[in-house]
Design a protein around this motif. Sequence first.
Motif, PDB file in Angstrom:
ATOM      1  N   PHE A 321       0.892  -1.583   0.406  1.00 49.81           N
ATOM      2  CA  PHE A 321      -0.058   0.502  -0.701  1.00 49.81           C
ATOM      3  C   PHE A 321       0.754   1.216   0.238  1.00 49.81           C
ATOM      4  O   PHE A 321       1.578   1.647   0.993  1.00 49.81           O
ATOM      5  N   ARG A 322      -0.080   2.413  -0.926  1.00 50.50           N
ATOM      6  CA  ARG A 322       0.955   3.460  -0.856  1.00 50.50           C
ATOM      7  C   ARG A 322       0.184   4.660  -0.288  1.00 50.50           C
ATOM      8  O   ARG A 322      -0.978   5.258  -0.412  1.00 50.50           O
ATOM      9  N   ALA A 323       0.951   4.973   0.822  1.00 47.85           N
ATOM     10  CA  ALA A 323       0.154   6.106   1.910  1.00 47.85           C
ATOM     11  C   ALA A 323       0.828   7.185   1.057  1.00 47.85           C
ATOM     12  O   ALA A 323       1.740   7.530   1.564  1.00 47.85           O
ATOM     13  N   VAL A 361      -7.991  -0.036  -1.907  1.00 49.68           N
ATOM     14  CA  VAL A 361      -7.793  -0.380  -0.492  1.00 49.68           C
ATOM     15  C   VAL A 361      -8.717  -1.663  -0.430  1.00 49.68           C
ATOM     16  O   VAL A 361      -8.679  -3.571   0.211  1.00 49.68           O
ATOM     17  N   LYS A 362      -9.893  -1.557  -0.560  1.00 49.27           N
ATOM     18  CA  LYS A 362     -10.958  -2.064  -0.444  1.00 49.27           C
ATOM     19  C   LYS A 362     -10.864  -3.023  -1.325  1.00 49.27           C
ATOM     20  O   LYS A 362     -11.203  -4.345  -0.299  1.00 49.27           O
ATOM     21  N   ASP A 363     -11.485  -3.063  -2.431  1.00 45.04           N
ATOM     22  CA  ASP A 363     -11.336  -3.661  -3.307  1.00 45.04           C
ATOM     23  C   ASP A 363     -10.050  -4.858  -3.335  1.00 45.04           C
ATOM     24  O   ASP A 363     -10.087  -6.298  -3.611  1.00 45.04           O
ATOM     25  N   ALA A 364      -8.974  -4.922  -2.670  1.00 40.70           N
ATOM     26  CA  ALA A 364      -7.647  -5.154  -2.738  1.00 40.70           C
ATOM     27  C   ALA A 364      -7.851  -6.307  -1.813  1.00 40.70           C
ATOM     28  O   ALA A 364      -7.630  -7.385  -1.602  1.00 40.70           O
ATOM     29  N   SER A 369      -7.509 -13.784   1.894  1.00 39.32           N
ATOM     30  CA  SER A 369      -7.654 -14.467   2.615  1.00 39.32           C
ATOM     31  C   SER A 369      -8.212 -14.253   4.411  1.00 39.32           C
ATOM     32  O   SER A 369      -8.054 -14.719   5.565  1.00 39.32           O
ATOM     33  N   LEU A 370      -7.393 -12.687   4.462  1.00 37.84           N
ATOM     34  CA  LEU A 370      -7.485 -12.212   5.250  1.00 37.84           C
ATOM     35  C   LEU A 370      -8.714 -12.676   6.247  1.00 37.84           C
ATOM     36  O   LEU A 370     -10.274 -12.562   5.567  1.00 37.84           O
ATOM     37  N   PRO A 371      -9.106 -12.630   7.473  1.00 39.29           N
ATOM     38  CA  PRO A 371     -10.445 -12.597   8.079  1.00 39.29           C
ATOM     39  C   PRO A 371     -11.365 -11.957   7.974  1.00 39.29           C
ATOM     40  O   PRO A 371     -10.436 -10.696   8.326  1.00 39.29           O
ATOM     41  N   ALA A 372     -12.357 -11.908   8.068  1.00 46.01           N
ATOM     42  CA  ALA A 372     -13.518 -10.863   7.589  1.00 46.01           C
ATOM     43  C   ALA A 372     -12.930  -9.573   8.921  1.00 46.01           C
ATOM     44  O   ALA A 372     -13.404  -8.007   8.286  1.00 46.01           O
ATOM     45  N   GLU A 373     -12.906 -10.068  10.571  1.00 44.76           N
ATOM     46  CA  GLU A 373     -12.830  -9.107  11.115  1.00 44.76           C
ATOM     47  C   GLU A 373     -11.622  -7.951  10.308  1.00 44.76           C
ATOM     48  O   GLU A 373     -11.728  -6.335  11.093  1.00 44.76           O
ATOM     49  N   VAL A 374     -10.248  -8.400  10.053  1.00 47.33           N
ATOM     50  CA  VAL A 374      -9.395  -8.024   9.998  1.00 47.33           C
ATOM     51  C   VAL A 374      -9.472  -7.567   8.441  1.00 47.33           C
ATOM     52  O   VAL A 374      -9.395  -5.474   8.454  1.00 47.33           O
ATOM     53  N   LYS A 375     -10.134  -7.007   7.436  1.00 48.30           N
ATOM     54  CA  LYS A 375     -10.495  -7.250   6.455  1.00 48.30           C
ATOM     55  C   LYS A 375     -11.939  -5.530   6.549  1.00 48.30           C
ATOM     56  O   LYS A 375     -11.163  -4.873   5.814  1.00 48.30           O
ATOM     57  N   ALA A 376     -12.000  -5.167   7.342  1.00 48.16           N
ATOM     58  CA  ALA A 376     -13.268  -4.681   7.856  1.00 48.16           C
ATOM     59  C   ALA A 376     -12.466  -3.605   8.484  1.00 48.16           C
ATOM     60  O   ALA A 376     -12.930  -1.997   8.511  1.00 48.16           O
ATOM     61  N   LYS A 377     -11.492  -3.429   9.288  1.00 47.49           N
ATOM     62  CA  LYS A 377     -10.551  -3.035   9.565  1.00 47.49           C
ATOM     63  C   LYS A 377      -9.124  -2.006   9.056  1.00 47.49           C
ATOM     64  O   LYS A 377      -8.351  -1.737   9.926  1.00 47.49           O
ATOM     65  N   ALA A 378      -8.983  -2.773   8.093  1.00 52.10           N
ATOM     66  CA  ALA A 378      -7.649  -2.894   7.144  1.00 52.10           C
ATOM     67  C   ALA A 378      -7.316  -1.687   6.723  1.00 52.10           C
ATOM     68  O   ALA A 378      -6.212  -0.373   7.187  1.00 52.10           O
ATOM     69  N   GLY A 379      -8.056  -0.240   6.204  1.00 54.57           N
ATOM     70  CA  GLY A 379      -8.407   0.871   5.876  1.00 54.57           C
ATOM     71  C   GLY A 379      -7.594   1.632   6.663  1.00 54.57           C
ATOM     72  O   GLY A 379      -7.215   2.515   6.638  1.00 54.57           O
ATOM     73  N   LEU A 380      -8.554   1.703   8.007  1.00 52.13           N
ATOM     74  CA  LEU A 380      -8.424   2.542   9.416  1.00 52.13           C
ATOM     75  C   LEU A 380      -6.608   2.082   9.929  1.00 52.13           C
ATOM     76  O   LEU A 380      -6.243   2.861  10.808  1.00 52.13           O
ATOM     77  N   ARG A 381      -6.001   0.464  10.382  1.00 49.19           N
ATOM     78  CA  ARG A 381      -4.929   0.224  10.318  1.00 49.19           C
ATOM     79  C   ARG A 381      -4.393   0.297   9.947  1.00 49.19           C
ATOM     80  O   ARG A 381      -3.106   1.069   9.829  1.00 49.19           O
ATOM     81  N   LEU A 382      -3.921   0.892   8.287  1.00 47.64           N
ATOM     82  CA  LEU A 382      -2.933   1.502   7.470  1.00 47.64           C
ATOM     83  C   LEU A 382      -2.835   3.307   7.320  1.00 47.64           C
ATOM     84  O   LEU A 382      -1.867   3.757   7.480  1.00 47.64           O
TER      85      LEU A 382
END
Length: 455
Positions: A321-323, A361-364, A369-382
């Motif tokens: 990811f590039r921020a 980020v959301k589409d990628a 194969s990340l767990p659903a709860e990790v996918k949901a918070k991925a954007g905020l964590r990044l």
Amino acid sequence: MSSKKVSVQIMNPGLLDEDTIILGEMMVKRWKIPTNRYLQLSFGSFKQNVKVLSLPRYAGIRISQGMAHKMGLAPRSSLHLSFKRGTSLLRLGPLIGVLISRDYPDSPDRPFGSITMFCREMIHACKKQGAYAYFFTTDHIGPDPDHIQGWVYSDGWRQADLPAADVFYNRLTSRKLENKPSVQHFMKEVKSRYGSHFFNEKFLDKTEVFDALKTDQALLRYLPESHLFRNYAMLKAMCSRYPVVFLKPIRGSLGKGIIRISKNPEGTYQTLATQVGGARRQNFESLTKLFSSLSGKMKTTRYQIQQGLTLIDLSGRPVDFRALVQKNRLGKWEITSIVARIAGTQHFVSNLARGGSLSTVKDAVSKTSLPAEVKAKAGLRLKKAALDIAGGIEAHIPAHFGELGIDLAMDTFGKVWLIEVNSKPSKNDNTPLATGKIRPSVKRMIDYATYLSGS
């Protein structure tokens, strides 16, 4: 302080004395601007004592052609005008100087090569926001920092003599140019003489970044083990700790020269090295032979040795990811954008120059194969990681930055890691822009310049 964006009207010769300006009567009364004595008008390092005349039913500012020439102002400019009672100072601006690596005077349509579209976009954004920008190279820096030969835009690009800017934005893409004595002297002079601000004033290298951030306990969670690569003992220790190790040129960019080292099941070692057409694969019977093959490269290139990470992937193509993190109009770090980068099929790095592709980020993340709860918070964590790291760079590296490109990774457990920090995020003309469209990244950069100038 009173402030307003006004249209600047340049009068024909003979119609207005050079030490006189005309303002609207309503503005003069509302701001209580004296008309019975000289005030000082400033624009960057340009300063001139002026008398103010007021004109009924007028809302702009009129100046003489001679004054406009000294200021390097193009016709039909729109600028913020500010007045602080008690100071007798009228300020126009902010004036922003952008230091670029090269120009092409013989190509009037694209005088700055691949970044011409970005420069034009910046001019358009400045006009909307009441700022004024010019562009100059290291060759335009002369003995007097008060006079800079730079490029301005008015129905086409042209060169003009300009004062030192309130704020300078360093877009040099060459360390050699940045380290020229004339450039370093210029930076010091404009800061000390005129109080100019100079942001993104230096390149970062990987060792500097990781060594600085290691000192901050709150940032250790984002840092893979990483050292300046010195000798065989270090290679042996890192390869004993991690199944995959990376060697990265400490001053590299665009994924150039990266070497991935892994141990095969039978005890031999394999390297993958980035190349234009794909990764070059080599096998070595032992770590000593592998190190011998690196010895020649180490004479000309300094490497950072780094723990390999098991990244999330899409069909075997690693994702990172590039921020883009920038200072805003309040001088605070803010996320402008985060995009996912997916490595090309023949590459193990995700850079676009190496065949990578972009995604949201959301589409990628949704396709991993990340767990659903990790996918949901991925954007905020990044976002949190990028802001934390930007704050760490500001706190621990003694230089002024207004924007940073922060490359992040996420492993298969959802943990966020820092890959690298780039103080010169790309501004190339990669994609055509709709006429009049201004990207948030350009607007925010001008917001920060306005904040720095106090306009």
